[in-house]
Design a protein around this motif. Sequence first.
Motif, short mmCIF file in Angstrom:
data_model
loop_
_atom_site.label_atom_id
_atom_site.label_comp_id
_atom_site.label_asym_id
_atom_site.label_seq_id
_atom_site.Cartn_x
_atom_site.Cartn_y
_atom_site.Cartn_z
N TYR A 100 15.16 10.95 -14.51
CA TYR A 100 14.26 9.79 -14.41
C TYR A 100 13.59 9.78 -13.04
CZ TYR A 100 12.95 4.89 -13.74
OH TYR A 100 12.27 3.73 -13.45
N SER A 128 5.85 7.99 -14.44
CA SER A 128 6.16 7.50 -15.78
C SER A 128 7.48 8.09 -16.24
CB SER A 128 5.05 7.91 -16.76
OG SER A 128 5.43 7.63 -18.10
N ASP A 129 8.25 7.30 -17.01
CA ASP A 129 9.48 7.84 -17.58
C ASP A 129 9.24 8.47 -18.95
OD1 ASP A 129 9.04 5.59 -19.09
OD2 ASP A 129 10.95 4.62 -18.65
N LYS A 130 7.96 8.52 -19.36
CA LYS A 130 7.60 9.24 -20.58
C LYS A 130 6.31 10.03 -20.33
CE LYS A 130 5.77 4.93 -22.61
NZ LYS A 130 6.37 4.01 -21.62
N ASP A 156 3.25 12.60 -20.15
CA ASP A 156 2.56 13.51 -21.07
C ASP A 156 2.38 14.84 -20.34
OD1 ASP A 156 0.91 14.87 -22.79
OD2 ASP A 156 -0.45 13.19 -23.15
N TRP A 198 13.09 16.09 -22.36
CA TRP A 198 14.19 15.15 -22.20
C TRP A 198 14.09 14.51 -20.81
CZ3 TRP A 198 17.14 13.33 -25.87
CH2 TRP A 198 17.46 14.10 -26.99
N VAL A 199 14.13 13.20 -20.76
CA VAL A 199 14.26 12.48 -19.49
C VAL A 199 15.68 11.93 -19.45
CG1 VAL A 199 13.42 10.59 -18.06
CG2 VAL A 199 11.81 11.90 -19.45
N ASP A 247 16.21 9.87 -22.85
CA ASP A 247 15.10 9.62 -23.79
C ASP A 247 14.50 10.95 -24.21
OD1 ASP A 247 15.41 6.91 -23.55
OD2 ASP A 247 13.51 6.54 -22.52
N VAL A 304 11.05 12.58 -25.22
CA VAL A 304 9.62 12.27 -25.05
C VAL A 304 8.81 13.41 -25.66
CG1 VAL A 304 7.79 11.88 -23.35
CG2 VAL A 304 10.09 10.96 -22.95
N TRP A 332 4.80 10.06 -25.54
CA TRP A 332 5.39 8.98 -26.33
C TRP A 332 6.91 9.11 -26.28
CZ3 TRP A 332 3.00 6.50 -31.17
CH2 TRP A 332 1.63 6.30 -30.99
N GLU A 333 7.59 8.00 -26.10
CA GLU A 333 9.04 8.00 -26.23
C GLU A 333 9.38 8.04 -27.72
OE1 GLU A 333 12.64 4.86 -26.20
OE2 GLU A 333 11.09 4.50 -24.70
N GLY A 388 15.50 6.99 -27.79
CA GLY A 388 16.30 6.73 -26.60
C GLY A 388 17.75 6.55 -26.98
#
Length: 595
Positions: free
Chosen positions: A273, A282-284, A286, A434-435, A481, A483, A487-488, A491
């Motif tokens: 993260y 961002s945590d998701k 692109d 993967w985050v 999450d 991703v 887009w997530e 989770g």
Amino acid sequence: MRTTYCGLVSEALMGQTVTLMGWAHRRRDHGGVIFIDLRDREGLVQVVCDPDRPEMFAAAEDVRNEFCLKIVGKVRARPAGTENTNLTSGKVEVLCHELEVLNPSVTPPFMLDDEHLSETTRLTHRVLDLRRPAMQKNLMLRYKVAMEVRKYLDEQGFIDVETPMLTKSTPEGARDYLVPSRVHDGQFFALPQSPQLFKQLLMVAGFDRYYQITKCFRDEDLRADRQPEFTQIDIETSFLGEEEIRAITEGMVRQVFRRALGVELPVYQQLTYAEAMHRYGSDKPDLRVKLQFTELTDVMKTVDFKVFSGPATTPGGRVAALRVPGGAEMSRGEIDAYTEFVKIYGAKGLAWIKVNDMGKGRDGLQSPVVKNLHDAALEQTLARTGARNGDLIFFGADKAKVVNDALGALRVKIGHSEFGRTHGLFDDVWAPLWVVDFPMFEHDEEADRWVAVHHPFTAPKDGHEDLMDADPGACVAKAYDMVLNGWELGGGSVRIHRAEVQKKVFDALKITPEDAQVKFGFLLDALQYGAPPHGGLAFGLDRLVTLMTKAESIRDVIAFPKTQRAQCLLTGAPGLVDEKQLRELHIRLRNPAAA
């Protein structure tokens, strides 16, 4: 009795007599010969009606769009030069012998091949909208995806268990949809936001591997990727760690793409993260967009420019740059438009530097802010960003959240723009990620308390349990999450399986033992009976299919969706109820005029 679907008529049926049933997509009269494109869920086939059979031909003359028809005819080759390679039936046609109108249709409010319909029109006349080939294709893919999910999870030893739709309100997350109880005066059920607690109870009960494709409900503000009711692929398993859970669920998504789309997903990247926020804001993120942040907080602490030095010297502040290769060719009008865009995300403005000629030093840089930055700051900025002649550097300086949100959104907007695509800043590929290692808690400044980033049942990383007392903000969770293309998709986390650890989390969240017992007592009690280590992940089926179809909104992959105001334009829901129903539910409206 139908012998085959319209869209499946092919050369394999050449010379055979077939019985088809479907809808008249369009009718064309070509000088004594009538052509009808007959449509069903599998596609189209061209039906030829000639005047040699007068009774049939007379019936064909009365056919109009969306009449429901039965056709009996012989499959033959299309005349040379009239083939349609876009259709399975494109090399053949059906010579009509018999035509029966099963049901006529009034004139539809729109043509089904009109690609410029408003969403209001589409949702109001959703039944007709669902007849459109694009929507039929979307929902057929959705069905196929759900079936592939079930097949994969069955193969992996998971069992499908239904959990309740009427449950208890747990107001720690989004707003619940409440259902009044008729037999318990003044009490309410809640529709589930997730089967979270029940799937954990199933693990305690020893079912080991559970899944469910289920409806969930959240009464929250809506966006293109949100609905008040949505479908979740819910997965939970016992005795597996983070990496094993991720491996199983990644395998599921890979198999779904392979079998439903014929797509082999590339290797999943993995970011913490902290790394994702540092590089992309961002945590998701692109990952198709080839732009990253450059950290400049330390560089800007000593500059005279207060816009930069203020955040750089303030705890929680950040200064970051976004280098856009080739961006120096952007006009001032384009830069001003981007400046207005970032204000949506709380930024006060958008500083920039055009790199015209690095050989000229400061004189080769074009910007209103260059004069406010000393030589060392400029040198470090150019070196760290990897700037080249013709580049444009954007800056964000504010609280870290504002910088991340604003520059993160700018990064995506530029990458997806025509400029980004033509300058090689965007790869139109599948980019899974993967985050991992999310923080356990984030601070709610308005309420002045810590709140759970995922949910309060997420386990802390090994060795982080004591941080929940000393420094909740430093506590990292066993959360992850998946991703895809910004887009997530899903989770999940490893859950807390020991009551004493769960109590520590509640303490950090300022949930008193009394409140915890009232809200979650059934879970806390169950954890005392030898609860196994367990964890899982939940995927949004709607989001997954939206990505796979490249639709603009999840409403394009849901049969009967709600609008952004949580209304169903087809049925008129939500609607009024009569006084008798309200009395039975012990409800009196505070605003009777609305009734």
